[in-house]
Design a protein around this motif. Structure first.
Motif, short mmCIF file in Angstrom:
data_model
loop_
_atom_site.label_atom_id
_atom_site.label_comp_id
_atom_site.label_asym_id
_atom_site.label_seq_id
_atom_site.Cartn_x
_atom_site.Cartn_y
_atom_site.Cartn_z
N VAL A 74 0.81 -1.22 0.00
CA VAL A 74 0.00 0.00 0.00
C VAL A 74 0.85 1.27 0.00
O VAL A 74 0.36 2.34 0.38
N ASP A 109 -5.49 7.63 6.94
CA ASP A 109 -4.54 7.43 5.85
C ASP A 109 -4.19 5.95 5.64
O ASP A 109 -3.57 5.60 4.64
N ALA A 110 -4.55 5.11 6.58
CA ALA A 110 -4.16 3.69 6.54
C ALA A 110 -5.22 2.84 5.84
O ALA A 110 -6.34 3.28 5.58
N VAL A 111 -4.86 1.61 5.56
CA VAL A 111 -5.78 0.62 5.01
C VAL A 111 -6.44 -0.11 6.17
O VAL A 111 -5.77 -0.58 7.08
N GLU A 167 2.97 4.14 1.10
CA GLU A 167 3.28 4.76 2.39
C GLU A 167 2.02 5.01 3.21
O GLU A 167 2.06 5.74 4.21
N ARG A 168 0.90 4.40 2.82
CA ARG A 168 -0.35 4.61 3.56
C ARG A 168 -0.22 4.07 4.98
O ARG A 168 0.07 2.90 5.17
#
Length: 115
Positions: free
Chosen positions: A36, A47-49, A38-39
């Motif tokens: 992913v 901002d993350a998965v 730099e998420r």
């Protein structure tokens, strides 16, 4: 590069070349690696998965269509993960818990890499 990893995701589905596999279904065991970028490096959840969303996407792909071949199922899941999560790469290993070809004691499965 951040890789989101899910190990041992067990999902029930109606896939396989045998009539009883399609009719009765069986458990499938998945390992997912999703690159992913730099998420998530920002330390902000936005901002993350979302790992649970990845798991739901796998389940949704399994429920969307019935496949005879493990390879076709694995490809459909890999393509769905790329589409939904904008990943740079997905390596999706897929194992079927009910298949024991030739007396195999371990798991039978396939892996699909995209792109």
């Amino acid at each position: 590069m951040i890789t989101v990893e899910l190990r041992g995701l067990r999902v029930f589905g109606h896939h396989g070349v045998r009539e009883h596999e399609q009719r009765d279904g069986q458990d499938f065991l998945f390992d997912v690696d999703l690159d992913v970028g730099e998420r998530g490096m920002s330390d902000r959840i936005e901002d993350a998965v979302d790992y649970s969303a990845v798991a739901r996407a796998v389940t949704g792909a399994i429920d969307a269509h019935r496949y005879d071949l493990l390879e076709a199922l694995a490809t459909a899941i890999a393509d769905e993960l790329l589409r939904r999560f904008g990943a740079q790469r997905v390596v999706r290993a897929r194992h079927e818990t009910g298949v024991r070809p030739g007396g195999l004691e371990g798991l039978a499965g396939v892996s699909v890499s995209r792109p």
